[in-house]
Write an enzyme that holds these catalytic residues in place. Structure first.
Site, PDB file in Angstrom:
ATOM      1  N   ARG A 162      15.571   0.597 -15.368  1.00  0.00           N
ATOM      2  CA  ARG A 162      16.369  -0.150 -14.918  1.00  0.00           C
ATOM      3  C   ARG A 162      16.179  -1.494 -14.858  1.00  0.00           C
ATOM      4  O   ARG A 162      15.306  -2.255 -14.074  1.00  0.00           O
ATOM      5  CB  ARG A 162      16.693   0.187 -13.321  1.00  0.00           C
ATOM      6  CG  ARG A 162      17.810  -0.815 -12.790  1.00  0.00           C
ATOM      7  CD  ARG A 162      18.522  -0.375 -11.524  1.00  0.00           C
ATOM      8  NE  ARG A 162      17.598  -0.276 -10.341  1.00  0.00           N
ATOM      9  CZ  ARG A 162      17.931  -0.030  -8.922  1.00  0.00           C
ATOM     10  NH1 ARG A 162      19.172   0.446  -8.879  1.00  0.00           N
ATOM     11  NH2 ARG A 162      17.459   0.035  -8.164  1.00  0.00           N
ATOM     12  N   ASP A 446      14.867  -1.269  -0.435  1.00  0.00           N
ATOM     13  CA  ASP A 446      14.877  -2.090  -1.387  1.00  0.00           C
ATOM     14  C   ASP A 446      15.821  -3.130  -1.096  1.00  0.00           C
ATOM     15  O   ASP A 446      16.274  -3.143  -0.040  1.00  0.00           O
ATOM     16  CB  ASP A 446      15.119  -1.419  -2.798  1.00  0.00           C
ATOM     17  CG  ASP A 446      16.568  -0.562  -2.947  1.00  0.00           C
ATOM     18  OD1 ASP A 446      17.377  -1.122  -1.977  1.00  0.00           O
ATOM     19  OD2 ASP A 446      16.731  -0.032  -3.968  1.00  0.00           O
TER      20      ASP A 446
END
Length: 542
Positions: A162, A446
């Protein structure tokens, strides 16, 4: 056009990644695609203002033919046919990368974005680790002498990387004197160094694409992929991309996003916190109808979230793409077996819901959760690698259902206000220390967690929310008092030195974001500026 990096990575082997040849490729990406990226970011602003002023979004009339057309994405390569359990986590440090690859998951989402603090060291180290993993040489020895190596007794997880979203800059690379695109730097360095090696291994350059808000942004990625394939002389369609549908505008353009990427598309993923964060961001000045309930009370069974996930599954399977479920963020705590057991039961129930709905796999944030997720999907899939054949033709989702924010509940409490401020400050403080994956209250958090937390507080002030548990109104004065309380808690927990270095600046940033009159679109933008001003030494706060 000239490209240069403006700060050394302070990594012994950085020269293996920051080569002249790799930088020439990154420079070419910027020459061809950076102007279009900036144009599309400007279009985001216009589109958001229109959505807020009208209080609505809808499926695009100009792309009706795509939604009604008969087309599918390219067949998945063998390495991506079975994605029943995906481990997520940062690509740096090497120990975490090795643990993820060895976890028994079918796929590892190697995160250079939300689970990564974008120090130049971390970004380069992450790509170095991914290059070493592709070569089969990734290894690590801890200061205590413990060795970590890639397992050879079972398959390693297939890597899906990612990169950062279109909105994020890379302050340590400049192109013609301007900050480079984080997305193009991450993709460019990773693709250049790993694409051919991965293909030789029977895998390929596979990516998760975050934060997109329109099919035109997907079109840009598709053009980037085609250019990159031509540049290295590999077959068109080799790159495969799974798109995170984690913004409310993208939820209305799922079909179009897959269509734009159809030669390179692999699937879509349903994120949770970022999706809710996007609802607040998009409709922040559209009135109290869009005020979210306490985030801890919003489940994936709420009608708002059911509409989003069921539409995603139907869209993916109709087009031959994979539908990937959301995150199970629990971190097992051997000191609290009863708490952990209850958490595992919730994870099992959530993964069962996803498998029942037709998802082809799902995410976990800790290796200990891999068996639970795998067992659930094994039960539903049997010997089949996926359930793309379940078309969910009975699903009918309207624009009103996707925007039915009140269906998620109306409970707002001052207790959750305190929790939101604590989490936002603590996460940001650890992020400023160089660590983007943070364990808080037995959950792996996150950037999405900090984003929804600080956004919810701003929204509550903006709309004068009355807290159910205290009867108090969300005002700047009340929130400022709570901020001071949470700062005292964190100072005690973290110690004076760590608090002053990382958490005091984090608290100042969160204070500015939640108390400011104007809403800031991404916490990570001003946080990145703070990060670059700090003297990061590679030792992350805990």
């Amino acid at each position: 056009m000239t490209i240069e990096f403006t700060r050394p990575a302070h990594l012994d082997r950085a020269g293996e990644i920051l080569t002249d040849e790799a930088f020439a490729f990154v420079e070419a990406l910027h020459q061809n695609f950076a102007p279009r990226r900036e144009q599309l970011l400007g279009q985001r602003v216009t589109a958001r203002e229109h959505a807020a002023s009208t209080g609505t979004l809808d499926f695009l009339p100009e792309t009706r033919e795509i939604r009604e057309g008969d087309w599918t994405v390219a067949p998945a390569p063998p390495a991506l046919q079975d994605r029943r359990v995906e481990m997520t986590g940062p690509a740096s440090p090497a120990k975490m990368a090795i643990n993820a690859l060895n976890s028994g998951a079918k796929v590892w989402l190697a995160d250079l974005e939300d689970a990564s603090s974008p120090t130049w060291y971390s970004q380069v180290d992450g790509i170095l680790n991914l290059r070493d993993a592709a070569l089969g040489t990734l290894a690590y020895t801890s200061p205590e002498g413990k060795n970590y190596a890639l397992r050879d007794d079972a398959p390693l997880a297939v890597v899906v990387t990612r990169p950062r979203g279109w909105h994020l800059p890379e302050y340590n690379v400049s192109v013609d004197g301007r900050n480079a695109s984080g997305a193009l730097v991450d993709f460019g360095l990773h693709f250049f160094h790993t694409a051919k090696v991965l293909l030789a291994n029977g895998h390929g350059p596979y990516y998760y694409l975050p934060k997109m808000e329109s099919h035109l942004e997907a079109r840009l990625w598709n053009e980037v992929f085609t250019f990159a394939e031509d540049y290295l002389g590999i077959e068109h369609g080799t790159v495969r991309a799974t798109v995170l549908i984690e913004t409310i505008p993208a939820a209305f353009q799922m079909e179009e996003i897959l269509y734009e990427l159809r030669d390179h598309a692999s699937g879509l993923n349903a994120g949770r916190w970022d999706y809710l964060f996007s609802i607040i961001k998009t409709f922040r000045d559209a009135g109290e109808r869009f005020v979210l309930a306490d985030r801890s009370t919003i489940t994936m069974t709420a009608p708002l979230m059911r509409a989003y996930t069921e539409l995603l599954v139907k869209t993916c399977h109709r087009r031959g793409a994979f539908a990937m479920g959301g995150m199970a963020a629990v971190i097992p705590n051997r000191r609290e077996p009863e708490t952990t057991e209850a958490a595992f039961a919730k994870v099992r129930a959530d993964k069962t819901r996803e498998a029942t709905d037709g998802f082809d796999g799902s995410w976990v944030a800790h290796p200990d959760l891999v068996p639970t997720c795998r067992e659930v999907f094994d039960e539903f899939l049997g010997n089949d690698p996926n359930q793309v054949g379940r078309l969910r033709e009975e699903v009918r989702v309207t624009a009103d259902q996707l925007l039915d924010v009140p269906s998620a509940g109306r409970v707002s409490t001052q207790k959750e206000l305190a929790a939101n401020l604590y989490v936002a400050i603590r996460y940001t403080g650890v992020w400023l220390s160089g660590n983007g994956a943070v364990a808080i209250h037995n959950l792996m958090e996150d950037a999405a967690t900090a984003e929804i937390s600080r956004s919810q507080v701003w929204q509550q002030i903006r709309n004068g929310v009355v807290f159910e548990d205290t009867g108090n109104t969300a005002t700047r004065e009340l929130v400022a008092e709570e901020l001071e309380r949470q700062k005292r808690v964190l100072r005690q927990e973290m110690g004076a030195e760590s608090y002053e270095r990382y958490f005091e600046p984090a608290a100042g940033l969160i204070s500015d974001l939640v108390l400011g009159e104007d809403y800031v679109d991404f916490l990570t933008l001003p946080a990145y500026e703070l990060l670059e001003k700090s003297a990061f030494d590679g030792v992350a706060a805990q």
